[in-house]
Every structure is written in C-alpha cells, then in structure tokens.
Enzyme design. Structure first.
Site, PDB file in Angstrom:
ATOM      1  N   ASP A 270     -42.257 -29.033  70.480  1.00 48.16           N
ATOM      2  CA  ASP A 270     -41.752 -30.409  70.420  1.00 48.16           C
ATOM      3  C   ASP A 270     -42.682 -31.357  69.674  1.00 48.16           C
ATOM      4  OD1 ASP A 270     -40.522 -32.819  70.826  1.00 48.16           O
ATOM      5  OD2 ASP A 270     -40.837 -32.889  72.997  1.00 48.16           O
TER       6      ASP A 270
ATOM      7  N   SER B 267     -17.427 -24.315  62.580  1.00 49.38           N
ATOM      8  CA  SER B 267     -17.402 -22.921  63.022  1.00 49.38           C
ATOM      9  C   SER B 267     -16.386 -22.126  62.185  1.00 49.38           C
ATOM     10  CB  SER B 267     -17.105 -22.861  64.522  1.00 49.38           C
ATOM     11  OG  SER B 267     -17.491 -21.623  65.049  1.00 49.38           O
TER      12      SER B 267
ATOM     13  N   ILE C  87     -37.010 -33.205  71.660  1.00 50.11           N
ATOM     14  CA  ILE C  87     -36.153 -32.731  70.577  1.00 50.11           C
ATOM     15  C   ILE C  87     -37.055 -32.086  69.525  1.00 50.11           C
ATOM     16  CG2 ILE C  87     -34.516 -33.364  68.770  1.00 50.11           C
ATOM     17  CD1 ILE C  87     -33.715 -35.744  70.492  1.00 50.11           C
TER      18      ILE C  87
ATOM     19  N   ASP D 198     -40.536 -35.889  72.309  1.00 47.85           N
ATOM     20  CA  ASP D 198     -39.304 -36.586  72.701  1.00 47.85           C
ATOM     21  C   ASP D 198     -38.246 -35.611  73.197  1.00 47.85           C
ATOM     22  OD1 ASP D 198     -38.922 -35.290  70.344  1.00 47.85           O
ATOM     23  OD2 ASP D 198     -37.966 -36.947  69.292  1.00 47.85           O
TER      24      ASP D 198
ATOM     25  N   HIS E 191     -23.928 -25.546  69.147  1.00 49.98           N
ATOM     26  CA  HIS E 191     -22.661 -25.300  68.450  1.00 49.98           C
ATOM     27  C   HIS E 191     -21.593 -26.314  68.856  1.00 49.98           C
ATOM     28  CE1 HIS E 191     -20.800 -22.600  65.629  1.00 49.98           C
ATOM     29  NE2 HIS E 191     -19.771 -22.401  66.395  1.00 49.98           N
TER      30      HIS E 191
ATOM     31  N   ASP F 189     -43.721 -32.144  65.352  1.00 53.30           N
ATOM     32  CA  ASP F 189     -43.122 -33.065  64.381  1.00 53.30           C
ATOM     33  C   ASP F 189     -43.627 -34.495  64.562  1.00 53.30           C
ATOM     34  OD1 ASP F 189     -41.619 -34.048  66.619  1.00 53.30           O
ATOM     35  OD2 ASP F 189     -40.207 -32.399  66.316  1.00 53.30           O
TER      36      ASP F 189
ATOM     37  N   ASP G 192     -28.295 -24.626  67.283  1.00 54.36           N
ATOM     38  CA  ASP G 192     -27.026 -23.898  67.404  1.00 54.36           C
ATOM     39  C   ASP G 192     -27.230 -22.628  68.230  1.00 54.36           C
ATOM     40  OD1 ASP G 192     -24.659 -22.257  66.871  1.00 54.36           O
ATOM     41  OD2 ASP G 192     -24.216 -23.715  65.299  1.00 54.36           O
TER      42      ASP G 192
END
Ligand code: NAG
Ligand code: NAG
Ligand code: NAG
Ligand code: NAG
Ligand code: NAG
Ligand code: NAG
Ligand code: NAG
Ligand code: NAG
Ligand code: NAG
Ligand code: NAG
Ligand code: NAG
Ligand code: NAG
Length: 529
Positions: free
Chosen positions: A260, A190, A269, A267, A445, A263, A404
C-alpha cells in the site's frame, strides 16, 4: 404511425423539438422493413416515467422506479435462416431521446439481455439502447450450450448476434423516431468488453465510440489461465488449498502491509500493483503455529504461481493476477471445483469432449484452441485501422480494475501493448488519438474497494457528477462529437450507506496516480503523472 413519423422527421428538419413518442406510438409500433436481418417483434411494453421496471434475465436484473418514460421492444432476430437460428434482442427507446444509439453487452458465457445497462446506461441517459441474449439462454458460468457442435450458437455468441442486433437495432430506432441516430456508441465490460472490441475489429461501421472494461477478449487463453489458477490450490483440503477466509484476511492484509505505502500514501488502495513484489514468505508458518494464521510451503508456492505470468511448458499464455484483488478471489478466480464455463470452453467449443478433465490441461489443448479459435471468438486483432483510421475515425476507451479478481488486469495492459506495438508501424502511431486505457486502482471485476463509480457499464451507482470528467460514456460522446479526448477521470467510492466516501483520479495508462498531499479522500490531493 406514418403521419407521426413524417411529422417527427419534419420537426427535426425544421430544428423544432420533435414531439416525443409515447404510449400509443410504443404499443402500436410495427416493424416495417429491416434490411439484412429478418426481425420478428415478440413483445412491446410502455413504461411511464417512474414506473416500476422489474425485469430479470439469466445475465442481468433491474428493479427500479427511477427511469424516464420509455418503450421496451423485444425481438427475435434470425441469425442464420438456413438453420432457423434466432437470437433475442431488445431495443429500449426513451420518449426523451438524445439522438444517440447505445449498444450494451453481456457477461461470462451468459445468454440473457443486459437489462440493467439498457435501463441505467441507455434509457436513463437519453440513449436508445440495444441488447442481445447472444443467441442462447444460460447462466454466466454455463457454457454447455456450446453443444458440442452447436456451431450456430457459438458463432452467435462470438460476434453474430451482437452485430446483427446492432444492424437491426439502428433501423428499428430510425423507424420508431422517424429519424436515424446521429451517433452510435457501445459500452460494456468482461464478455461485453470482448464484444465491444470485436465490433471495433470486425464491424468498424457499427459504432463511432466503444467503451470497454476488463475485456475477456483472449478466449483461447483466458479459460486456461482461470483453470490453472484454480489448479494451483486445488483440491480442497490439500496442503496447497487456501481458504476464502485466508485470502480475505491473512493474505490480503499482508498484501496491503507490503504494497500500500509504496505509492506514497497509506490509504488501503494499491495505486500501482506493478511496483510491488509481494513476498508471501513473511507469513510462513513457524513450528507449532495455528495453520489458519500462516502459510505452508505449498501455499506460498501457489501464491507465487498465481501472481506470476502463466507459461505452459515455456509458452506464454496469460498475465498473472495483481496483488490487491485477494478479497474477491473466492468469488471470482477461485472456485471450489472446476465445473465452470472455463472448462466448458475447452470441452464444448474446442475438444468436443464433454468428459475432458481440466486437471490434465496441457499446452496441446491451448495450442489447439489457438488453431481452431472457435467461431473466431478471440478479439485480439492489433490492426485497428479500419475502425480508428481516417475513413471511420472511431474511438476506444478501455478501463480495467487493477484489483480485478476474475481476469488478470495484465490482460488489458498486454492487449493495449500489442495494439500500440502494431500501430507504431502504421501511419497512426499515436494511440492517444484514438485508443486510451484507464486504470482503476482497487476496482475488482464488479466492485472492489477503490473509487469505482464513473458511469461505466454494469453499475447502477451513478458518477459523482454527470459530466465528461466523471462519466465515461459522456467522455466518449465528447471525444466523438467535439474531438476532446479525456485525459483522466474522477471516480467516486460509495460506502455501505451509499454515501460518497472518497474520490480519486483514474489515470491514462501508462501514467499513474501521484499523491500530492492533503486529504486522501479527495481526488484533488492526487495527480496523474
Ligand atoms: C425492404 O427493403 C429492401 C432493401 O432496401 C427492398 O428491396 C424491399 O423491396 C423492401 N420491402 C418492402 C416491403 O418495403
Ligand atoms: C420483481 O419480479 C420478481 C419476479 O420476476 C418478483 O419475484 C418480485 O416480487 C418483483 N419485485 C417487485 C418489487 O415487484
Ligand atoms: C447456417 O447454418 C447451416 C446449418 O447448420 C450451416 O451449414 C451454415 O454454415 C450456417 N451459415 C453460417 C453463415 O454460419
Ligand atoms: C423456425 O423456428 C420457429 C420458431 O422456433 C418455428 O416456428 C418455425 O416453424 C421454424 N421454421 C422452420 C422452417 O423450421
Ligand atoms: C442530430 O444532430 C443534429 C445536428 O447536430 C441535430 O440538429 C439533431 O437534432 C440531432 N438529432 C437528434 C434526433 O437528436
Ligand atoms: C469440434 O467441432 C468443431 C465443429 O463443431 C470443429 O470445428 C472442431 O475442429 C472440432 N474439434 C476437434 C478437436 O475435432
Ligand atoms: C486457529 O485460528 C483460527 C482463525 O483465527 C481460529 O478460528 C481457530 O480457532 C484457531 N485454532 C486453534 C486450534 O487455535
Ligand atoms: C510440460 O511440462 C511437464 C512438466 O513440467 C512435462 O511433464 C510435460 O511432458 C511437458 N509437456 C510438453 C508437451 O512438453
Ligand atoms: C461444483 O459446481 C457445481 C456447479 O456450480 C455444483 O453444482 C456442485 O455442487 C459443486 N460441487 C462441489 C463439490 O462443490
Ligand atoms: C494433452 O491433453 C490432451 C487432451 O486431453 C491429450 O490428448 C494429450 O495426450 C495430452 N498431451 C500430453 C503431451 O500430455
Ligand atoms: C459513509 O460515508 C459518509 C461520508 O463520508 C460517512 O459520513 C459515513 O459515516 C460512512 N458510512 C459508513 C457506514 O462508513
Ligand atoms: C476537495 O478539495 C477541493 C480543493 O481543495 C475542495 O474545493 C473540495 O471541496 C474538496 N471536496 C471534498 C468532497 O472535500
């Protein structure tokens, strides 16, 4: 002390392990002669191994009894003698030293030493660590210390307190152990990421390897983006206002539903948010629907704006947010009011008008910020030759969470791209030789829901294994000292009960994660391609 120093130096020269300094060396330490920086020792404390270390600053806190024995020295360093301006600087010195120096950084607009990183990143891993309050005391979201016209404080925050702390810190380390550090590293994220890039760009001699996360390096533009994101949904209660609960439940769930699986694995993510063109229209309210469970046209428009690159009157300002970070928006991007460091930046550092109303943000203000670039605070230089070139041979590892919730991850990709484009025109066109960017799916973040433990700054969570594949700082040490660069990492995710729930590779940009099949909780089921 002199005798001890001599003996230590001799021990090193003869290749025998030097006797570790201990309590008396710590408590009797006096500063000898620090070149270029007036330094006053204002505190010294010795912590035996396993002692309770409970320290809080306005930026950071540590409360642990897991550290090895170390000496904590506190200094006031003079950053401008004409103005009698000082910064607070700490040097933490483990008894069992690995011969290396580690610079640690800060967050937001804070003025406070990063004691957690000094403890967990430096001392716990055998590094002598330095940290600074950047020359003022304030909370993370408070930039009112900028004056207006408090120029020496702004310069200290921009680069001077860090650079002088490093210059002084290295000499203090040498005086304490009787021998200089062999190599110097830096790790932070940051604002700390900005400080690290600034060091590499402006003071290339300070470090051999710099690890930066999610850097707030484009200071003339980032606060404008933060304000603009908020203006898309403010004021509270307006048609465009989106509650924290809607971001976390309704919208994040729909983002996951749409993005999701793209990709190759469902999962929870989003491994590559860039391939998902999120359509909030699927949540559009139908007649009579409960408005907490759907989106009106103003809200849909706001979401599109937040995810789109930000142009102000046709001028590019900043990348948009990426789908996947919504759960953290209420605690990051989106504030219920606009009284924050981002606003203070333009009020106190640029316009010198504390009454400036952020709802009037326009291109003139952003252009003025670019023109003034208060205290040269931006860390966006694209020519890294002085640091990474053959004269110095420095290395940069940069990481960014793709979820983020404070700084668009696109800012990291954008900066990397500008450096790549510039360096392509030089005699060092191959970025992989000196600067590698790693993307962290699902990391926000400061946490997030993706595999986010890989030994980076700001996290007390340990890496899965202490080696250069799992610990980013050890990877940097290996790159600098053995010439072996990391091509991926393996990160862990620790759940509420602090158990390792899953692991994932972190890929070197522009590679991305590919699911090979098998247990999605196991990093071996994925590859970087
Ligand atoms: C401190 O170091 C400077 C520069 O090396 C030197 O000129 C000066 O004499 C030193 N002072 C003392 C007291 O050792
Ligand atoms: C840690 O320090 C804070 C004040 O700085 C104090 O309130 C707290 O009780 C301390 N915790 C422990 C475990 O000593
Ligand atoms: C030091 O502070 C003085 C007084 O504010 C100022 O005039 C001078 O420019 C400053 N020097 C530097 C190098 O910032
Ligand atoms: C400089 O600041 C220190 C600490 O605030 C103070 O003790 C000292 O008197 C000041 N010196 C001058 C010349 O103003
Ligand atoms: C610095 O590196 C040299 C050579 O690798 C090694 O012998 C020495 O012990 C190191 N110094 C420290 C303080 O670890
Ligand atoms: C604000 O003050 C700083 C000095 O403190 C100056 O450099 C800058 O130009 C001022 N900004 C404007 C808009 O006048
Ligand atoms: C609308 O939905 C919200 C969230 O599900 C719920 O808390 C609220 O009670 C609902 N309101 C009505 C009038 O049904
Ligand atoms: C920027 O655009 C807005 C509306 O989109 C317009 O009202 C304003 O005049 C423009 N400002 C400039 C400086 O062009
Ligand atoms: C706005 O933020 C400030 C600073 O965080 C806080 O003191 C104030 O209560 C907030 N106002 C509202 C209406 O939330
Ligand atoms: C932009 O904002 C500045 C500062 O508030 C103001 O002085 C200026 O008039 C504005 N410009 C336009 C075109 O609205
Ligand atoms: C945490 O992960 C461990 C290991 O996978 C699992 O056994 C445990 O149930 C998880 N705890 C929670 C609260 O999810
Ligand atoms: C992950 O998979 C590898 C290879 O199949 C296996 O050796 C390892 O034990 C697995 N790890 C976990 C935590 O399941």
């Amino acid at each position: 002390m002199l005798l001890l120093t001599t003996l230590l130096a001799l021990g090193v020269a003869l290749g025998v392990p030097a006797a570790a300094p201990g309590e008396s060396a710590c408590l009797s330490f006096t500063v000898q002669n620090v070149t270029d920086v007036p330094v006053a020792l204002v505190g010294q404390e010795y912590y035996p191994a396993g002692a309770t270390v409970n320290i809080t600053t306005l930026y950071s806190m540590i409360n642990t009894n897991t550290l090895p024995a170390f000496c904590r020295l506190q200094f006031a360093i003079t950053t401008n003698s004409t103005a009698n301006k000082t910064a607070g600087t700490e040097v933490w010195l483990p008894d069992s030293w690995n011969g290396r120096f580690l610079g640690t950084g800060n967050g937001g607009f804070s003025g406070g030493v990063g004691v957690a990183d000094l403890g967990f990143a430096a001392v716990q891993q055998g590094f002598a660590g330095v940290g600074t309050d950047t020359g003022h005391i304030s909370a993370v979201g408070d930039g009112t210390w900028g004056g207006p016209h408090n120029d020496n404080a702004i310069i200290d925050f921009a680069y001077r307190a860090m650079h002088l702390s490093v210059v002084a810190g290295k000499q203090i380390v040498e005086q304490y152990y009787g021998t200089a550090a062999n190599k110097s590293y830096y790790m932070s994220c940051s604002t700390g990421g900005r400080e690290g890039l600034k060091e590499a760009q402006q003071f290339p001699e300070d470090f051999d390897g710099v690890v930066v996360g999610s850097p707030a390096n484009w200071m003339t533009h980032l606060p404008a983006w933060s304000i603009r994101v908020n203006l898309n949904v403010l004021p509270v209660g307006s048609p465009q206002w989106i509650t924290p609960e809607m971001w976390t439940g309704l919208i994040h769930d729909e983002v996951m539903r749409q993005c999701d699986a793209l990709d190759g694995v469902t999962d929870n993510i989003i491994n590559n948010p860039l391939i998902c063109d999120f359509r909030p229209e699927t949540l559009a309210c139908e007649a009579g629907q409960n408005t907490s469970t759907c989106l009106n046209p103003a809200q849909i428009n706001a979401i599109h704006n937040i995810f789109a690159p930000y142009y102000q009157n046709g001028t590019y300002v900043f990348e948009g947010a990426y789908p996947g970070g919504e759960e953290g928006y209420a605690y990051g991007l989106l504030t219920p009011n606009l009284s924050s460091g981002s606003v203070n930046y333009y009020q106190y550092f640029i316009l010198n008008d504390t009454t400036w109303d952020p709802t009037t943000l326009n291109l003139t203000v952003i252009d003025l910020a670019d023109k003034l670039n208060a205290a040269n605070m931006n860390a966006i230089a694209t020519d890294l030759t002085p640091f990474v070139g053959p004269e110095h041979n420095g290395k940069i590892i940069h990481y960014v969470g793709l979820a983020d919730n404070v700084i668009s991850p696109g800012n990291s990709l954008h900066y990397y791209g500008t450096v790549r484009d510039h360096m392509a025109q030089t005699s060092m066109p191959n970025m992989d030789d000196y600067y590698r960017l790693f993307t962290v799916p699902g990391m926000s973040h400061w946490g997030g829901y993706g595999a986010n433990a890989f030994g980076q700054a700001g996290f007390a969570t340990p890496p899965i294994v202490n080696d250069s594949t799992h610990n980013v700082l050890l990877a940097m040490v290996r790159w600098v000292e053995e010439g072996v660069a990391p091509d991926h990492f393996i990160a862990g995710y620790y759940n509420e009960t602090q158990e390792l729930a899953f692991s994932r590779p972190l890929c070197k940009y522009p590679q991305e994660i590919t699911y090979l099949g098998g247990d999605p909780n196991n990093a071996t089921s994925f590859a970087c391609t």
